[in-house]
Design a protein around this motif. Structure first.
Motif, PDB file in Angstrom:
ATOM      1  N   TRP A   1       0.845  -1.200   0.000  1.00 15.23           N
ATOM      2  CA  TRP A   1       0.000   0.000   0.000  1.00 15.23           C
ATOM      3  C   TRP A   1       0.876   1.244   0.000  1.00 15.23           C
ATOM      4  CZ3 TRP A   1      -5.141  -0.502  -0.712  1.00 15.23           C
ATOM      5  CH2 TRP A   1      -5.709  -1.756  -0.456  1.00 15.23           C
ATOM      6  N   MET A   2       0.478   2.261  -0.789  1.00 13.30           N
ATOM      7  CA  MET A   2       1.230   3.508  -0.870  1.00 13.30           C
ATOM      8  C   MET A   2       0.251   4.682  -0.913  1.00 13.30           C
ATOM      9  SD  MET A   2       4.315   2.735  -3.563  1.00 13.30           S
ATOM     10  CE  MET A   2       5.058   4.315  -3.169  1.00 13.30           C
ATOM     11  N   TYR A   3       0.704   5.812  -0.371  1.00 12.93           N
ATOM     12  CA  TYR A   3      -0.075   7.041  -0.411  1.00 12.93           C
ATOM     13  C   TYR A   3       0.335   7.881  -1.612  1.00 12.93           C
ATOM     14  CZ  TYR A   3      -1.621   6.089   4.361  1.00 12.93           C
ATOM     15  OH  TYR A   3      -2.188   5.516   5.463  1.00 12.93           O
TER      16      TYR A   3
ATOM     17  N   THR B   1      -8.000   0.824  -4.595  1.00 13.52           N
ATOM     18  CA  THR B   1      -7.946   1.917  -3.624  1.00 13.52           C
ATOM     19  C   THR B   1      -8.793   1.576  -2.403  1.00 13.52           C
ATOM     20  OG1 THR B   1      -9.821   3.031  -4.653  1.00 13.52           O
ATOM     21  CG2 THR B   1      -7.622   3.633  -5.432  1.00 13.52           C
TER      22      THR B   1
ATOM     23  N   ASP C   1      -8.407   5.816   3.606  1.00 12.93           N
ATOM     24  CA  ASP C   1      -7.692   5.719   4.871  1.00 12.93           C
ATOM     25  C   ASP C   1      -8.377   6.638   5.885  1.00 12.93           C
ATOM     26  OD1 ASP C   1      -5.935   5.226   6.857  1.00 12.93           O
ATOM     27  OD2 ASP C   1      -4.274   6.362   5.996  1.00 12.93           O
TER      28      ASP C   1
ATOM     29  N   LYS D   1      -8.819  10.678   1.685  1.00 12.83           N
ATOM     30  CA  LYS D   1      -7.404  10.343   1.535  1.00 12.83           C
ATOM     31  C   LYS D   1      -7.303   8.839   1.264  1.00 12.83           C
ATOM     32  CE  LYS D   1      -2.999  11.116   3.837  1.00 12.83           C
ATOM     33  NZ  LYS D   1      -2.546  12.086   2.836  1.00 12.83           N
TER      34      LYS D   1
ATOM     35  N   ARG E   1      -5.367   5.120  -0.020  1.00 10.91           N
ATOM     36  CA  ARG E   1      -4.160   4.293  -0.184  1.00 10.91           C
ATOM     37  C   ARG E   1      -4.338   3.463  -1.447  1.00 10.91           C
ATOM     38  NH1 ARG E   1      -2.777   0.680   4.742  1.00 10.91           N
ATOM     39  NH2 ARG E   1      -5.012   0.231   4.641  1.00 10.91           N
ATOM     40  N   TYR E   2      -3.239   3.213  -2.150  1.00  8.10           N
ATOM     41  CA  TYR E   2      -3.289   2.541  -3.452  1.00  8.10           C
ATOM     42  C   TYR E   2      -2.480   1.235  -3.399  1.00  8.10           C
ATOM     43  CZ  TYR E   2      -4.915   7.116  -5.035  1.00  8.10           C
ATOM     44  OH  TYR E   2      -5.605   8.291  -5.189  1.00  8.10           O
ATOM     45  N   GLN E   3      -3.001   0.251  -4.134  1.00  6.28           N
ATOM     46  CA  GLN E   3      -2.346  -1.058  -4.207  1.00  6.28           C
ATOM     47  C   GLN E   3      -2.447  -1.588  -5.646  1.00  6.28           C
ATOM     48  OE1 GLN E   3      -4.462  -4.485  -2.730  1.00  6.28           O
ATOM     49  NE2 GLN E   3      -2.639  -5.271  -1.691  1.00  6.28           N
TER      50      GLN E   3
END
Length: 497
Positions: free
Chosen positions: A42-44, A81, A84, A98, A100-102
């Motif tokens: 997971w990344m922002y 997505t 969060d 907001k 988080r992406y995967q």
């Protein structure tokens, strides 16, 4: 081919590779893939933007562009997505969503394919004889796997399939490269002569591996019992069914179809069928053809270099030798030595050579004798008178020996008969002469529509072809051979001399 919904639907996950702004999309997906390899799933948005702007190529990249790119990749189903809510401290922040992406599963496999394509010409293909040896060892372990637990059987099955896939893909890629236009052009250049011998030796080593292992693999797979094969593949299917899967429903029929298909692929690669050559045989022929083509191109290059060689120094040396001659007579002799006689006479004889070696000099062979005869029409050679010799005694002796040999052969064959039958699958170790007689009988009977014939001593027999689809091994004093399981059934007694 079985048409399904997965096959017919558009693959939107691959759009980012060829869309506008593909440089930004591909860079973002590469960032996600590199973090995926490090187990950061997971990344922002801020983390993606920071890694993008760290490269000078994206020095002018803005946060709004990053947000738009992430939204487009999410629409194409490259990213999953989730909102969060852990860091939300106000209603306004909750409304801004907001995320988080995967990476999705399709995107992971697409990036793996892209990386493999990027390194395609760096990695290259090869012919590895060790893969053939490993496949042979694993195939020979088929009987042992029937008594092992499913975990061990599944690990062995994966090793066998992985080695087979590598062998199949590597040989196809390597042969394709050697048959490409680029390889043809390279084989016509002088630089090709430098590593020609190394390439030929590499191919010959692979052919040796084929000859050493393919025959054993084919015989093992051909003689594999169906019950044993089904028992082993059932263990593989049982283990596959025991693996827990998320959001995927797998039926027993799908797994059995996949496992059976993989085994049939391995079998068809090594075992030849009726009217069909196996893939190993085609690979053997293709490799030999490449060696012949390499040798032919190398010979053409050598001839071209020899024709285009600079002979100026040689001519200068010959001119200096002629200048040192004392008179014209010595110059004539020197000319005969350098250029050959002006009007030579030749004597030829058609004699059988003791060797066909091209390195054998004529001076190392015995002299040939040539008898000169007058070239007139009236010449006749003298003929000596000989008396007619009586050979009746030699003929009688030869006949007695032939009859005695036939009696011994019939006696040996009679010892092989059991209840009026000779079963090839139940024969002891036989002599080459007895084997020749039995195979002659088989050949005579197979030429008849009823599979029937008569032996040399007058016995009628027919072939029992009910088990001809099975195989048996006939052991002989000079070796063993495999043949269909056939029996000879006699219909009367021995004849008398």
């Amino acid at each position: 081919m079985h048409v399904t919904e997965k096959l017919t639907r558009p693959l939107t996950e691959a759009k980012y590779l060829n869309a506008d702004n593909a440089d930004r999309y591909r860079s973002i997906m590469r960032i996600f893939y590199e973090n995926y390899e490090k187990l950061r799933y997971w990344m922002y948005q801020e983390e993606v933007y920071a890694q993008m702007t760290a490269d000078p190529y994206f020095a002018d990249y803005r946060m709004e562009q990053c947000q738009q790119d992430l939204a487009m990749l999410t629409e194409w189903k490259n990213l999953n997505t989730i909102q969060d809510t852990r860091r939300v401290s106000s209603i306004e922040e909750f409304k801004n969503k907001k995320f988080r992406y995967q990476m999705s599963e399709y995107s992971v496999e697409i990036e793996r394919l892209v990386i493999r394509l990027e390194n395609l010409f760096v990695e290259g293909a090869s012919l590895e004889p060790t893969l053939l040896e490993r496949i042979r060892l694993n195939v020979e372990r088929f009987p042992k796997m029937s008594g092992e637990d499913p975990n061990t059987v599944y690990a062995w099955w994966n090793d066998l399939n992985n080695d087979f896939i590598r062998l199949n893909q590597n040989y196809q890629d390597y042969i394709r490269d050697l048959n490409s236009v680029k390889a043809e052009e390279m084989m016509r250049t002088k630089e090709f002569l430098v590593f020609k011998d190394k390439l030929v030796e590499y191919l010959r080593n692979f052919i040796k591996g084929l000859q050493k292992n393919v025959g054993v693999i084919e015989e093992t797979l051909r003689l594999l019992e169906p019950e044993l094969l089904k028992h082993v593949l059932d263990k593989v299917n049982d283990y596959e069914m025991s693996i827990p899967r998320m959001d995927v429903e797998v039926s027993r029929e799908m797994i059995e179809e996949k496992t059976t298909g993989r085994f049939e692929s391995i079998r068809n690669w090594f075992v030849a069928g009726e009217g069909r050559e196996n893939e190993a045989g085609r690979l053997f022929d293709a490799t030999n053809e490449i060696i012949r083509r390499i040798t032919r191109y190398a010979a053409q290059l050598s001839e071209k270099n020899a024709l285009g060689a600079n002979r100026r120094e040689e001519y200068r040396k010959v001119a200096e030798i002629f200048l040192r001659c004392k008179d014209m007579d010595e110059a004539h002799r020197m000319s005969a030595m350098v250029f050959g006689l002006e009007r030579p006479f030749h004597l030829s004889a058609e004699a059988d050579r003791e060797t066909d070696s091209m390195n054998q000099s004529v001076y190392d062979e015995p002299a040939a004798e040539l008898t000169l005869r007058p070239r007139v029409r009236t010449y006749r050679e003298k003929t000596g008178r000989t008396s007619i010799r009586d050979t009746a005694q030699e003929k009688a002796q030869a006949r007695r020996q032939a009859v005695e040999q036939m009696k011994q052969d019939w006696k040996r064959i009679g010892e092989l008969e059991r209840g009026g039958r000779i079963d090839f699958s139940d024969l002891p170790v036989i002599e080459p002469r007895v084997r020749g007689i039995l195979l002659k009988w088989l050949s005579d009977a197979l030429e008849d529509g009823d599979y029937a014939a008569r032996t040399g001593d007058g016995r009628n027999f027919a072939l029992d072809m009910t088990q001809a689809d099975e195989r048996c091994v006939v052991r002989c004093e000079d070796g063993n051979f495999t043949m269909p399981k056939i029996s000879i059934v006699f219909q009367d007694r021995y004849g008398e001399l």
